[in-house]
Design a protein around this motif. Structure first.
Motif, mmCIF file in Angstrom:
data_model
loop_
_atom_site.group_PDB
_atom_site.id
_atom_site.type_symbol
_atom_site.label_atom_id
_atom_site.label_comp_id
_atom_site.label_asym_id
_atom_site.label_seq_id
_atom_site.Cartn_x
_atom_site.Cartn_y
_atom_site.Cartn_z
ATOM 1 N N VAL A 53 0.968 -1.135 0.195
ATOM 2 C CA VAL A 53 0.168 -0.137 -0.014
ATOM 3 C C VAL A 53 0.849 1.066 -0.001
ATOM 4 N N LYS A 54 2.021 1.046 0.536
ATOM 5 C CA LYS A 54 3.144 2.180 0.745
ATOM 6 C C LYS A 54 4.020 2.079 -0.567
ATOM 7 N N ASN A 55 3.468 1.679 -1.758
ATOM 8 C CA ASN A 55 4.381 1.686 -2.701
ATOM 9 C C ASN A 55 5.812 0.795 -2.846
ATOM 10 N N GLY A 56 5.631 -0.270 -2.030
ATOM 11 C CA GLY A 56 6.781 -1.043 -1.820
ATOM 12 C C GLY A 56 7.753 -0.489 -0.696
ATOM 13 N N ARG A 57 7.579 0.520 0.062
ATOM 14 C CA ARG A 57 8.609 1.068 0.870
ATOM 15 C C ARG A 57 8.656 0.138 2.151
ATOM 16 N N THR A 58 9.597 0.224 3.013
ATOM 17 C CA THR A 58 9.882 -1.067 3.846
ATOM 18 C C THR A 58 9.046 -0.520 5.092
ATOM 19 N N PRO A 80 6.612 3.398 7.323
ATOM 20 C CA PRO A 80 7.843 3.698 6.584
ATOM 21 C C PRO A 80 8.694 4.836 7.082
ATOM 22 N N ASP A 81 8.305 5.887 7.763
ATOM 23 C CA ASP A 81 9.012 7.085 8.359
ATOM 24 C C ASP A 81 9.542 6.612 9.529
ATOM 25 N N GLY A 82 9.344 5.245 10.146
ATOM 26 C CA GLY A 82 9.873 5.123 11.269
ATOM 27 C C GLY A 82 8.793 5.398 12.360
ATOM 28 N N GLU A 83 7.478 5.593 12.205
ATOM 29 C CA GLU A 83 6.833 6.030 13.240
ATOM 30 C C GLU A 83 5.848 4.771 13.450
ATOM 31 N N VAL A 159 18.038 -6.290 18.258
ATOM 32 C CA VAL A 159 18.507 -4.672 18.438
ATOM 33 C C VAL A 159 17.433 -3.981 19.313
ATOM 34 N N THR A 160 17.500 -2.958 19.628
ATOM 35 C CA THR A 160 16.647 -2.208 20.312
ATOM 36 C C THR A 160 15.527 -1.788 19.633
ATOM 37 N N THR A 161 14.283 -1.375 20.346
ATOM 38 C CA THR A 161 13.108 -1.093 19.464
ATOM 39 C C THR A 161 13.543 0.177 18.339
ATOM 40 N N PRO A 162 14.064 1.359 19.084
ATOM 41 C CA PRO A 162 14.238 2.491 18.406
ATOM 42 C C PRO A 162 15.465 2.116 17.173
ATOM 43 N N MET A 163 16.432 1.287 17.443
ATOM 44 C CA MET A 163 17.113 1.165 16.299
ATOM 45 C C MET A 163 16.584 0.483 15.026
ATOM 46 N N LEU A 164 15.504 -0.404 15.184
ATOM 47 C CA LEU A 164 14.652 -1.081 14.378
ATOM 48 C C LEU A 164 13.810 0.404 13.477
ATOM 49 N N HIS A 165 13.493 1.136 14.248
ATOM 50 C CA HIS A 165 12.575 2.103 13.769
ATOM 51 C C HIS A 165 13.515 3.205 13.058
ATOM 52 N N TYR A 166 14.807 3.374 13.482
ATOM 53 C CA TYR A 166 15.831 4.320 12.852
ATOM 54 C C TYR A 166 16.360 3.488 11.432
ATOM 55 N N CYS A 167 16.293 2.420 11.533
ATOM 56 C CA CYS A 167 16.926 1.348 10.090
ATOM 57 C C CYS A 167 15.604 1.529 9.254
ATOM 58 N N VAL A 168 14.497 1.539 9.490
ATOM 59 C CA VAL A 168 13.134 1.620 8.601
ATOM 60 C C VAL A 168 13.374 2.983 8.064
ATOM 61 N N LYS A 169 13.224 3.780 8.817
ATOM 62 C CA LYS A 169 13.554 5.157 8.058
ATOM 63 C C LYS A 169 14.351 5.486 7.517
ATOM 64 N N CYS A 170 15.772 5.004 7.641
ATOM 65 C CA CYS A 170 16.927 5.179 6.654
ATOM 66 C C CYS A 170 16.629 4.494 5.535
ATOM 67 N N ARG A 171 16.168 3.143 5.374
ATOM 68 C CA ARG A 171 15.899 2.615 4.231
ATOM 69 C C ARG A 171 14.930 3.102 3.353
ATOM 70 N N THR A 175 18.687 10.224 3.267
ATOM 71 C CA THR A 175 19.380 11.268 3.886
ATOM 72 C C THR A 175 19.427 11.418 5.211
ATOM 73 N N TYR A 176 18.537 10.458 5.785
ATOM 74 C CA TYR A 176 18.533 10.215 7.404
ATOM 75 C C TYR A 176 19.669 9.452 8.066
ATOM 76 N N GLY A 177 20.350 8.590 7.164
ATOM 77 C CA GLY A 177 21.453 7.855 7.670
ATOM 78 C C GLY A 177 21.506 6.477 6.890
ATOM 79 N N THR A 178 22.286 5.551 7.494
ATOM 80 C CA THR A 178 22.380 4.347 6.854
ATOM 81 C C THR A 178 21.596 3.342 7.641
ATOM 82 N N PRO A 179 20.966 2.365 7.021
ATOM 83 C CA PRO A 179 19.879 1.495 7.798
ATOM 84 C C PRO A 179 20.505 0.312 8.224
ATOM 85 N N THR A 180 21.578 0.440 8.996
ATOM 86 C CA THR A 180 22.202 -0.745 9.896
ATOM 87 C C THR A 180 22.409 -0.379 11.294
#
Ligand code: NG1
Ligand code: ZN
Length: 531
Positions: A53-58, A80-83, A159-171, A175-180
């Motif tokens: 539904v989000k066009n293939g975004r992670t 998708p934006d980590g929220e 991983v911590t919960t926020p690390m996963l949110h961060y990786c989703v956002k970056c993916r 521009t937000y960072g590297t998703p690892t």
């Protein structure tokens, strides 16, 4: 059809073995781990639909029950934006989790139609888990669900919960960072080291910090980070999960906040500040014991005020115009903190319903929004407009303005804007304490908390209680609010409210008053009225 095979597989591998109704609440699904396998598998299916539904975004899936004890577990979806998952999908998730194995196929088809998912698109799902012994099995069920609908799962392991949110956002936004996990350390810890090189250690700030890891994932990750820290911060880590320490048992941020007691497993020295994380690393509170072992708690409200006042100072020093800063709290915020923020810091405050998604949403309406639950879950979000203004000053401003704006940019980079993050928040707090030369005791002096008490009451049907006005008033059952008003009236600085928990089968009672005895008594009286 191939889907037929999928559902035969589901029945075989991840059958629904319980008829207990389960609901997607404030923190996703959360219950005894042995009731969750089919739920997690089905959320794997739903994550694929959501990604399409989000066009293939992670989309993200986190397996955790946060601060709950070891036998529980849970799952929540990350947008998708980590929220947090969009609210209108919570009901869909609940429906899919509760249908019988026989109806799984038709219900999935209905949902696909309802949300108009193009099932020919690619789908990507990031899966993370906490340290519970039931988590690997559930993460595997999640991946099976993703594969069943031909999505691509990527497992991040522990991983911590926020690390996963961060990786989703970056993916979804490079521009937000590297998703690892490494990308997370580089950005957040890197920015902390950067800013600390610009600040000198002075005043009452002590570079030693003790940490209570709640025997969960956060402490383990800090142990990795510790090695990369130079003299900036000397972490002494406790409750890392070894030595028979049990997850969240008599330790961790929730225990410290609710019981107002020091956790087991941590060495204490008078006035030494301690940071206490929760089991999945998204909550943080500080405390110290004084020379008579008295507990002094610095909770989410304190962290919010500390961060908000420092950001205000930097915004002012950078002479940035037109940046509106605001703070978001819930009804659990200590009344003294709200008074301090509005009267002393002169920062506007919004009060919203419990649950980070509500706080995050309200914070979006400020140029810089600081949001924290009293329990230590929160972060800061900066609008694109604010970032642009600050970047411009950092490049083109007068020397003093530039200096402040550059510090602010480092501060932004230390922040995990997707969700409350204990590790990121810890580095933010340490930055401000260092910049201001503060000890924990001096940090506590900003204002005096009103004594408070939280209780849980078990009732037949907790949903018989309805609330309004950001949960500060109840509208049902009839007469309860009038009774609470009567009970509160005699107390000086008295305030109390009740609400059904979204994560446990209990009604929560909160009370504050001018003394601890009064707060305890008021809480007990209101609990009696609920029961
Ligand atoms: P419930 O169980 O709905 O009170 C608790 C916390 C929330 C939030 C969620 C998710 C309190 C009073 N409530 O919700 O703030 O953190 O868990 O973890 O702390
Ligand atoms: Zn948590």
């Amino acid at each position: 059809s191939s889907l037929r095979v999928v559902y035969a597989f589901a029945r075989e591998m991840h059958p629904k073995t319980s008829d207990v109704f389960i609901e997607y609440g404030t923190a996703g699904f959360r219950t005894k781990a042995n009731l969750l396998e089919h739920v997690v598998y089905r959320m794997g299916l739903l994550a694929v639909i959501r990604s399409r539904v989000k066009n293939g975004r992670t989309i993200g899936m986190m397996i955790t029950a946060s601060h709950n004890l070891e036998p529980d577990n849970g799952v929540k979806l990350v947008d998708p934006d980590g929220e947090m998952l969009e609210q209108s999908w919570e009901e869909i998730a609940t429906r899919l989790a509760n249908v019988s194995d026989n109806d799984l196929e038709s219900t999935t088809a209905e949902i696909i139609k309802q949300v108009n998912a193009d099932m020919s698109l690619k789908a990507s799902v990031f899966i993370g888990m906490d340290t519970r012994y039931t988590s690997p099995r559930l993460a595997a069920a999640a991946a099976n669900g993703v594969i069943a609908l031909k999505g691509t799962p990527k497992e991040f392991g522990i991983v911590t919960t926020p690390m996963l949110h961060y990786c989703v956002k970056c993916r979804n936004d490079n521009t937000y960072g590297t998703p690892t996990e490494e990308g997370y350390y580089e950005k957040i810890v890197g920015a902390f080291k950067n800013i600390r090189q610009k600040l000198s250690v002075w005043g009452d700030y002590d570079t030693t910090l003790y940490v209570d890891g709640a025997n969960g994932v956060g402490g383990k990750k800090l142990n990795i980070i510790k090695k990369s820290l130079g003299g900036e911060l000397d972490l002494k880590l406790y409750n890392l999960g070894g030595n028979g320490g049990k997850l969240n048992l008599n330790c961790g941020a929730d225990f410290v906040k609710v019981s107002q007691k020091a956790p087991v497993g941590v060495e204490h020295a008078p006035f030494q500040r301690v940071a206490s994380l929760d089991g999945d690393g998204d909550r943080l509170v500080y405390y110290y014991l004084n020379d008579t072992d008295k507990m002094n708690l610095l909770d989410g409200d304190r962290i919010a005020t500390l961060l908000a006042s420092y950001i205000t100072e930097l915004v002012t020093a950078s002479e940035a115009q037109d940046i509106r800063l605001g703070l978001v709290q819930t009804a659990y915020a200590n009344g003294a903190s709200t008074a301090y923020i509005t009267k002393h810091l002169k920062v506007p405050v919004t009060c919203v319903k419990t649950g980070v998604k509500h706080l995050h949403h309200a914070a979006l309406s400020y140029d810089i929004g600081v949001y924290f639950e009293a329990n230590g879950h929160g972060t800061v979000i900066y609008s694109d407009k604010a970032k642009k203004i600050i970047r411009k000053i950092a490049q083109e401003g007068e020397p003093e303005q530039r200096k402040a704006a550059q510090l602010l940019l480092d501060f932004v980079d230390i922040t995990n804007e997707t969700v409350g993050d204990a590790i990121s928040d810890l580095f933010l707090v340490e930055t401000v304490l260092c910049a201001r030369g503060l000890s924990a005791a001096r940090w506590l002096k900003a204002y005096d908390d009103l004594p408070c008490r939280q209780l849980k009451v078990t009732v037949k049907d907790r949903n018989a209680i309805s609330t309004t006005d950001a949960e500060r008033q109840c509208t049902a059952p009839e007469g309860l609010q009038t009774r609470i008003n009567e009970l509160v009236a005699p107390y000086k600085h008295g305030r109390s409210f009740v609400r059904p928990s979204g994560t446990e089968d209990v009604v929560r009672v909160y009370a504050e008053a001018d003394t601890q005895e009064s707060a305890d008594k008021l809480a007990a009286e209101v609990a009696q009225a609920v029961f």
